[in-house]
Scaffold this motif. Structure first.
Motif, PDB file in Angstrom:
ATOM      1  N   GLU A  65      14.179  20.420  12.603  1.00 50.37           N
ATOM      2  CA  GLU A  65      15.452  20.046  13.208  1.00 50.37           C
ATOM      3  C   GLU A  65      15.579  18.543  13.429  1.00 50.37           C
ATOM      4  N   LEU A  66      14.533  17.948  13.972  1.00 53.20           N
ATOM      5  CA  LEU A  66      14.606  16.528  14.311  1.00 53.20           C
ATOM      6  C   LEU A  66      14.076  15.703  13.140  1.00 53.20           C
ATOM      7  N   ALA A  67      14.974  15.112  12.397  1.00 48.92           N
ATOM      8  CA  ALA A  67      14.589  14.262  11.279  1.00 48.92           C
ATOM      9  C   ALA A  67      14.756  12.819  11.711  1.00 48.92           C
ATOM     10  N   ALA A  68      13.677  12.103  11.812  1.00 52.47           N
ATOM     11  CA  ALA A  68      13.711  10.722  12.300  1.00 52.47           C
ATOM     12  C   ALA A  68      13.426   9.769  11.158  1.00 52.47           C
ATOM     13  N   ARG A  69      14.309   8.766  11.023  1.00 49.45           N
ATOM     14  CA  ARG A  69      14.090   7.760   9.986  1.00 49.45           C
ATOM     15  C   ARG A  69      14.137   6.341  10.528  1.00 49.45           C
ATOM     16  N   GLY A  70      14.858   6.105  11.609  1.00 45.71           N
ATOM     17  CA  GLY A  70      14.847   4.784  12.207  1.00 45.71           C
ATOM     18  C   GLY A  70      13.496   4.501  12.836  1.00 45.71           C
ATOM     19  N   ASP A  71      13.125   3.218  12.917  1.00 44.59           N
ATOM     20  CA  ASP A  71      11.811   2.857  13.447  1.00 44.59           C
ATOM     21  C   ASP A  71      11.576   3.452  14.829  1.00 44.59           C
ATOM     22  N   ARG A  72      12.574   3.343  15.711  1.00 46.73           N
ATOM     23  CA  ARG A  72      12.394   3.833  17.073  1.00 46.73           C
ATOM     24  C   ARG A  72      12.225   5.342  17.099  1.00 46.73           C
ATOM     25  N   GLN A  73      13.046   6.066  16.327  1.00 49.88           N
ATOM     26  CA  GLN A  73      12.953   7.528  16.300  1.00 49.88           C
ATOM     27  C   GLN A  73      11.611   7.986  15.742  1.00 49.88           C
ATOM     28  N   VAL A  74      11.193   7.361  14.650  1.00 45.93           N
ATOM     29  CA  VAL A  74       9.903   7.728  14.047  1.00 45.93           C
ATOM     30  C   VAL A  74       8.776   7.504  15.047  1.00 45.93           C
ATOM     31  N   ARG A  75       8.813   6.372  15.738  1.00 47.92           N
ATOM     32  CA  ARG A  75       7.770   6.066  16.719  1.00 47.92           C
ATOM     33  C   ARG A  75       7.756   7.113  17.837  1.00 47.92           C
ATOM     34  N   GLU A  76       8.937   7.526  18.318  1.00 51.85           N
ATOM     35  CA  GLU A  76       9.022   8.505  19.400  1.00 51.85           C
ATOM     36  C   GLU A  76       8.429   9.839  18.975  1.00 51.85           C
ATOM     37  N   VAL A  77       8.764  10.284  17.765  1.00 46.24           N
ATOM     38  CA  VAL A  77       8.243  11.561  17.281  1.00 46.24           C
ATOM     39  C   VAL A  77       6.733  11.492  17.098  1.00 46.24           C
ATOM     40  N   ALA A  78       6.258  10.404  16.510  1.00 48.27           N
ATOM     41  CA  ALA A  78       4.815  10.261  16.282  1.00 48.27           C
ATOM     42  C   ALA A  78       4.057  10.261  17.603  1.00 48.27           C
TER      43      ALA A  78
END
Length: 205
Positions: A65-78
Motif C-alpha cells: 500500500e505505501l509506496a515511497a519514492r521521495g527521499d523523506r518517505q523512503v527514509r521513514e519507511v526504512a
C-alpha cells in the motif's frame, strides 16, 4: 510458447532474530548491491520491500500500500522496518541494467537518523514507554496551578482519549511522532495526562 522465466533465488536470506536488518543493509551498501530486500514481520504479519540500486535505497513498499519514492518517505519507511526484530528477510538480485534509476537514499543516513530517534525515545521513556502508549486526561487536582500550553499540546489533549496511541494521534494531527511523544511527556509531567503502557497493559504512568 516460451516458458516463463524462473524467479531468481535469493542471494541472502535469514531470520531477523539472528541478523539485524541494519547489518543486512550495511552489507548491501558496502557491496554496492542492486536488488530487492523483502522483509516479513512475524508479530504483525506485515510484509515490505526495499529496492536498492548500487547499495542505496531507491523506493520502499509496506503491505503493498505505501509506496515511497521521495527521499523523506523512503527514509521513514526504512526506519520503521529497522524496528522489526522478528520475521525473515531475503534479498532478490536485480539486473542493474534494467533497474530504474532515480533519487536514492544512503543507508548510513537512515541508520544515523534511526539512532538519533532511538536516543530521543530513551530520553522520553520515563513517562512515554513507546509509540503504542495511549494517553488519557488525568483527574484535575483542586486548586491546580494554571499551565501555559503550546498549540500542539492543546491538540494532543484533544485526541487523548485513552484509546488512540501516539501513532494514531500523530496521524490524526499530521504531526511528527516524536513531536507528539515530547508533548505527551511534558503533559504527563504537568499532571494533565496519564499514559496507558499499551493495549494489553492497564497500568498507567
Amino acid at each position: 510458447m516460451t516458458a516463463p522465466a524462473e524467479p531468481r533465488a535469493a542471494v541472502i536470506e535469514g531470520s531477523l532474530r539472528e541478523v539485524a536488518l541494519a547489518d543486512v543493509l550495511q552489507l548491501l551498501e558496502l557491496g554496492r548491491k542492486t536488488g530487492i530486500l523483502h522483509v516479513t514481520d512475524a508479530v504483525a504479519g506485515r510484509r515490505a520491500h526495499l529496492t536498492l540500486v548500487q547499495g542505496r535505497i531507491r523506493d520502499a513498499v509496506i503491505d503493498g500500500e505505501l509506496a515511497a519514492r521521495g527521499d523523506r518517505q523512503v527514509r521513514e519507511v526504512a526506519i520503521e522496518l529497522l524496528g522489526w526484530s522478528s520475521g525473515r528477510f531475503a534479498v532478490e538480485p536485480l539486473d542493474e541494467t534494467t533497474a530504474t534509476r532515480g533519487s536514492t537514499v544512503g543507508v548510513d543516513s537512515v541508520l544515523m537518523e534511526a539512532a538519533r530517534r532511538a536516543d530521543e525515545w530513551a530520553r522520553l521513556a520515563d513517562r512515554v514507554p513507546g509509540a503504542h502508549a495511549a494517553p488519557r486526561l488525568a483527574p484535575v487536582a483542586p486548586h491546580a496551578a494554571p499551565v501555559v500550553l503550546a498549540p500542539e499540546e492543546w491538540e494532543v489533549l484533544a485526541y487523548a482519549d485513552g484509546v488512540a496511541d501516539l501513532r494514531a494521534i500523530a496521524a490524526r494531527s499530521g504531526r511528527d511522532l516524536l513531536a507528539v511523544a515530547a508533548a505527551v511527556h511534558r503533559l504527563v509531567g504537568e499532571g494533565l495526562l496519564t499514559v496507558t503502557r499499551d493495549a494489553g497493559d492497564a497500568s498507567e504512568i
